[in-house]
Design an enzyme around this catalytic site. Structure first.
Site, PDB file in Angstrom:
ATOM      1  N   PRO A 123       1.019  -0.602   0.505  1.00 37.60           N
ATOM      2  CA  PRO A 123       0.374  -0.201   0.364  1.00 37.60           C
ATOM      3  C   PRO A 123       1.043   1.330   0.002  1.00 37.60           C
ATOM      4  O   PRO A 123       1.545   1.278   0.307  1.00 37.60           O
ATOM      5  CB  PRO A 123      -0.808  -0.120   1.431  1.00 37.60           C
ATOM      6  CG  PRO A 123      -0.711  -1.035   1.899  1.00 37.60           C
ATOM      7  CD  PRO A 123       1.001  -1.905   1.183  1.00 37.60           C
ATOM      8  N   GLU A 124       0.552   2.465  -0.746  1.00 41.84           N
ATOM      9  CA  GLU A 124       0.737   3.406  -0.746  1.00 41.84           C
ATOM     10  C   GLU A 124       0.301   4.579  -0.177  1.00 41.84           C
ATOM     11  O   GLU A 124      -1.442   4.051   0.494  1.00 41.84           O
ATOM     12  CB  GLU A 124       1.339   3.853  -2.084  1.00 41.84           C
ATOM     13  CG  GLU A 124       2.588   2.957  -3.013  1.00 41.84           C
ATOM     14  CD  GLU A 124       2.880   2.983  -4.515  1.00 41.84           C
ATOM     15  OE1 GLU A 124       3.206   4.157  -4.740  1.00 41.84           O
ATOM     16  OE2 GLU A 124       3.059   2.528  -5.005  1.00 41.84           O
TER      17      GLU A 124
END
Length: 269
Positions: A2-3
């Site tokens: 996840p960014e």
DNA sequence: ATAATAACCTGAGGGC
DNA sequence: TGCCCTCAGGTTATTA
């Protein structure tokens, strides 16, 4: 995995289910994450949840006697489900709430973390040196120009360094650099201020667009309600095997700092 | 200080 | 079907 857009999506997804809730019980099935889960977490039973917010890729959850710091690592995700719903093999933490629902943390690779601090969470060792939020006014042309000056590292490495700016990971670094027309290998200190201004703009635009789509789901990521993120269909270079949609030249994949970079040799210089 | 590398994990997918 | 290899949304500690 996840960014920033995925962490933002997760934070917003779980918040309404957690705000004001009392923690009934913690079930920790695997303590060996990026750092071992402290036994302080087990003591949070009975405490009330006051907020759910994001700083960089961390999710912060203040309770009565301190703040939980969650990180999703590469493969982490969170869902809110009924207390007695089936337990996945990689569901390492379950936080049962008074509402009868549970916050369930799943993380096959275990690069994620769950920490706890009684002090100011933003002063925590892992958070106090983080760079500005990319969607804030603090992240602007003057700032990026200043941190790029005299730097010999590649521009992609620089924007992925959370101590320069938070939240930009491997997908969105490639995408923003494509939109800005800058090759990921370009030496940071050699880029004009005008082009860096464009990069600031494309980083913000790319992240905003991804958030609006609920993030990008490649494999593990799912939103708190179990749905995937739909930004994958908007990716212009990341993971692309074919030709550039703008100029028709083949998209190239290279390795930088042990990570894959994608770019268009026609559109980016 | 800066910059590049090793390390931490499991699972999916491709080639044979 | 199985084995072996490569690759994967991150970040810290270690090494030059």
């Amino acid at each position: 995995m996840p960014e920033l857009p995925e962490v933002e999506t997760t934070t917003n997804g779980i918040r309404p289910h957690l705000l004001g809730q009392r923690i009934e019980r913690f079930i920790i099935r695997e303590r060996r994450l990026r750092w071992p889960i402290s036994e302080a977490i087990d003591q949070l039973t009975g405490q009330k949840i006051y907020d759910v917010y994001r700083r960089g890729k961390y999710i912060l959850i203040p309770v009565d006697q301190g703040t939980m710091l969650w990180h999703l690592g590469m493969s982490g995700s969170m869902r809110v489900l009924p207390v007695n719903s089936p337990v996945d093999k990689h569901e390492h933490v379950e936080m049962q709430l008074a509402s009868g629902q549970s916050l369930k943390f799943r993380d096959p690779r275990r690069f994620g973390s769950l920490l706890f601090t009684k002090a100011d969470p933003l002063q925590h060792k892992l958070l106090c040196k983080l760079g500005p939020e990319p969607l804030s006014v603090e992240f602007n042309t003057d700032y990026l120009y200043r941190v790029c000056r005299h730097r010999s590292t590649s521009i992609k490495s620089l924007i992925m360094d959370s101590h320069r700016v938070v939240g930009v990971g491997n997908i969105y670094a490639s995408e923003a650099l494509f939109s800005a027309g800058i090759r990921p290998t370009r030496e940071a200190g050699s880029i004009s201020k005008k082009r860096l201004a464009k990069l600031v703009e494309t980083i913000k635009r790319t992240l905003h667009a991804a958030i609006a789509q609920g993030g990008t789901t490649l494999q593990d990521f799912s939103r708190a309600d179990g749905k995937p993120g739909y930004f994958k269909q908007s990716l212009q270079v990341y993971g692309v095997k074919g030709d550039c949609s703008v100029c028709g030249k083949p998209i190239k994949q290279i390795t930088q700092n042990q990570r894959s970079s994608y770019y268009c040799p026609g559109c980016q210089s």
